[in-house]
Design a protein around this motif. Sequence first.
Motif, PDB file in Angstrom:
ATOM      1  N   SER A  37       0.797  -1.221   0.000  1.00 26.37           N
ATOM      2  CA  SER A  37       0.000   0.000   0.000  1.00 26.37           C
ATOM      3  C   SER A  37       0.836   1.279   0.000  1.00 26.37           C
ATOM      4  N   GLY A  38       2.161   1.138  -0.123  1.00 24.77           N
ATOM      5  CA  GLY A  38       3.030   2.315  -0.105  1.00 24.77           C
ATOM      6  C   GLY A  38       3.646   2.591  -1.460  1.00 24.77           C
ATOM      7  N   SER A  39       4.935   2.915  -1.472  1.00 25.15           N
ATOM      8  CA  SER A  39       5.638   3.263  -2.707  1.00 25.15           C
ATOM      9  C   SER A  39       5.597   2.125  -3.714  1.00 25.15           C
ATOM     10  N   GLY A  40       5.272   2.464  -4.965  1.00 28.14           N
ATOM     11  CA  GLY A  40       5.256   1.463  -6.028  1.00 28.14           C
ATOM     12  C   GLY A  40       4.097   0.495  -5.978  1.00 28.14           C
ATOM     13  N   LEU A  43      -1.929   0.751  -5.792  1.00 29.39           N
ATOM     14  CA  LEU A  43      -2.823   1.821  -5.323  1.00 29.39           C
ATOM     15  C   LEU A  43      -2.400   3.192  -5.836  1.00 29.39           C
ATOM     16  N   THR A  44      -1.118   3.339  -6.202  1.00 29.46           N
ATOM     17  CA  THR A  44      -0.655   4.642  -6.700  1.00 29.46           C
ATOM     18  C   THR A  44      -1.207   4.961  -8.081  1.00 29.46           C
ATOM     19  N   THR A  45      -1.776   3.975  -8.760  1.00 28.79           N
ATOM     20  CA  THR A  45      -2.270   4.205 -10.128  1.00 28.79           C
ATOM     21  C   THR A  45      -3.596   4.952 -10.170  1.00 28.79           C
ATOM     22  N   THR A  46      -4.263   5.096  -9.035  1.00 27.69           N
ATOM     23  CA  THR A  46      -5.552   5.794  -9.019  1.00 27.69           C
ATOM     24  C   THR A  46      -5.579   6.988  -8.070  1.00 27.69           C
ATOM     25  N   ASN A  47      -4.436   7.308  -7.434  1.00 30.36           N
ATOM     26  CA  ASN A  47      -4.439   8.415  -6.466  1.00 30.36           C
ATOM     27  C   ASN A  47      -3.729   9.665  -6.974  1.00 30.36           C
ATOM     28  N   LYS A  48      -3.383   9.662  -8.278  1.00 36.00           N
ATOM     29  CA  LYS A  48      -2.730  10.803  -8.937  1.00 36.00           C
ATOM     30  C   LYS A  48      -1.339  11.096  -8.390  1.00 36.00           C
ATOM     31  N   ALA A  49      -0.721  10.114  -7.720  1.00 37.32           N
ATOM     32  CA  ALA A  49       0.657  10.266  -7.264  1.00 37.32           C
ATOM     33  C   ALA A  49       1.576  10.391  -8.478  1.00 37.32           C
ATOM     34  N   GLY A  50       2.420  11.381  -8.478  1.00 38.25           N
ATOM     35  CA  GLY A  50       3.333  11.584  -9.599  1.00 38.25           C
ATOM     36  C   GLY A  50       2.776  12.441 -10.711  1.00 38.25           C
ATOM     37  N   ILE A  51       1.489  12.765 -10.633  1.00 41.38           N
ATOM     38  CA  ILE A  51       0.835  13.580 -11.662  1.00 41.38           C
ATOM     39  C   ILE A  51       1.051  15.068 -11.399  1.00 41.38           C
ATOM     40  N   THR A  52       1.383  15.811 -12.447  1.00 34.96           N
ATOM     41  CA  THR A  52       1.353  17.265 -12.410  1.00 34.96           C
ATOM     42  C   THR A  52       0.185  17.709 -13.278  1.00 34.96           C
ATOM     43  N   SER A  67       8.951  10.427 -13.308  1.00 32.30           N
ATOM     44  CA  SER A  67       9.655   9.161 -13.589  1.00 32.30           C
ATOM     45  C   SER A  67      10.021   8.389 -12.328  1.00 32.30           C
ATOM     46  N   ALA A  68       9.453   8.742 -11.182  1.00 32.07           N
ATOM     47  CA  ALA A  68       9.780   8.063  -9.925  1.00 32.07           C
ATOM     48  C   ALA A  68       9.078   6.703  -9.841  1.00 32.07           C
ATOM     49  N   TRP A  69       9.844   5.664  -9.518  1.00 35.02           N
ATOM     50  CA  TRP A  69       9.246   4.329  -9.411  1.00 35.02           C
ATOM     51  C   TRP A  69       8.213   4.278  -8.291  1.00 35.02           C
ATOM     52  N   GLN A  70       8.366   5.141  -7.314  1.00 38.31           N
ATOM     53  CA  GLN A  70       7.420   5.153  -6.193  1.00 38.31           C
ATOM     54  C   GLN A  70       6.008   5.500  -6.635  1.00 38.31           C
ATOM     55  N   ASN A  71       5.889   6.128  -7.809  1.00 47.70           N
ATOM     56  CA  ASN A  71       4.582   6.617  -8.262  1.00 47.70           C
ATOM     57  C   ASN A  71       4.008   5.823  -9.430  1.00 47.70           C
ATOM     58  N   ASN A 196      10.868  -8.521 -19.394  1.00 46.35           N
ATOM     59  CA  ASN A 196      10.054  -9.714 -19.128  1.00 46.35           C
ATOM     60  C   ASN A 196       9.978 -10.097 -17.656  1.00 46.35           C
ATOM     61  N   ASP A 197      10.238  -9.141 -16.760  1.00 47.01           N
ATOM     62  CA  ASP A 197      10.141  -9.474 -15.341  1.00 47.01           C
ATOM     63  C   ASP A 197       8.919  -8.862 -14.662  1.00 47.01           C
ATOM     64  N   ARG A 198       8.506  -7.676 -15.146  1.00 50.42           N
ATOM     65  CA  ARG A 198       7.368  -6.999 -14.535  1.00 50.42           C
ATOM     66  C   ARG A 198       6.443  -6.425 -15.614  1.00 50.42           C
ATOM     67  N   ALA A 199       5.216  -6.085 -15.189  1.00 55.42           N
ATOM     68  CA  ALA A 199       4.241  -5.503 -16.117  1.00 55.42           C
ATOM     69  C   ALA A 199       3.292  -4.610 -15.344  1.00 55.42           C
ATOM     70  N   GLY A 200       3.008  -3.426 -15.903  1.00 59.31           N
ATOM     71  CA  GLY A 200       2.074  -2.531 -15.231  1.00 59.31           C
ATOM     72  C   GLY A 200       1.926  -1.210 -15.957  1.00 59.31           C
ATOM     73  N   PHE A 201       1.471  -0.205 -15.234  1.00 60.48           N
ATOM     74  CA  PHE A 201       1.318   1.151 -15.776  1.00 60.48           C
ATOM     75  C   PHE A 201       1.417   2.122 -14.606  1.00 60.48           C
ATOM     76  N   ALA A 202       1.424   3.428 -14.907  1.00 59.78           N
ATOM     77  CA  ALA A 202       1.659   4.421 -13.859  1.00 59.78           C
ATOM     78  C   ALA A 202       0.380   5.029 -13.293  1.00 59.78           C
TER      79      ALA A 202
END
Length: 232
Positions: A37-40, A43-52, A67-71, A196-202
Amino acid sequence: MKTVILSTLAATAPLLTAATLIDPSAITGHHQGDSLSGSGSILTTTNKAGITQTGGADSPVTWTHNSAWQNDWQGNQLSGATNSKLGWAVIDFGSTQTQLGEMLLWNVNEGSHSGRGMNAFNIYFATSPSVSAPAISATPTDYDFSSGGWTQLGATRNLTRADESGVNALDGSFDLSSIASAQYIGIEILSTHGENDRAGFAEVVFTAVPEPSSISLLGLGSLTLLLRRKRR
């Protein structure tokens, strides 16, 4: 320069009125990401973390993502999953929505790891799935969108690879306006942009279709303004 092709609705509606956002109440996926529930986390994909919010809070098509992996979310890929998927996500709005407009997506943008970002994917929608999506977990877990209650929206899509900058623009806009009603949107990740190790979106953001009356009034106002200019 990145080019994002919007649907006819997306290309015209923002010119008439500011976007109304539909905020999800929950999201789950095949893997938690870097934390539950924290960095990366997913849940960060819907809370606008990293968005300007470039262009303003009501103009999401102009927003950028850092470009922060945490977001962003990079879940460990599935192996041997249904439909050969590498990952999945299910977004819950908390109630049935009848005015879905666009789904906006920003891809994984961590430094040199944009290859983990989603490439080919399918969109599904449902009001009452026969089988509930699994809860977020540290163990990669499959989910079958053919288990009942889900409908695939059109053909397989592709999401543009992020540009690996700290001001990554919108990577894709996808028209959901043909969905009459849905509480859930499913994303089935079929491929990434090379890693080929991970898959996702920001980040994922949803807009609503403007009320027809609002569009008509704004369109009438625009026409009146044009007529005034012509008279001058």
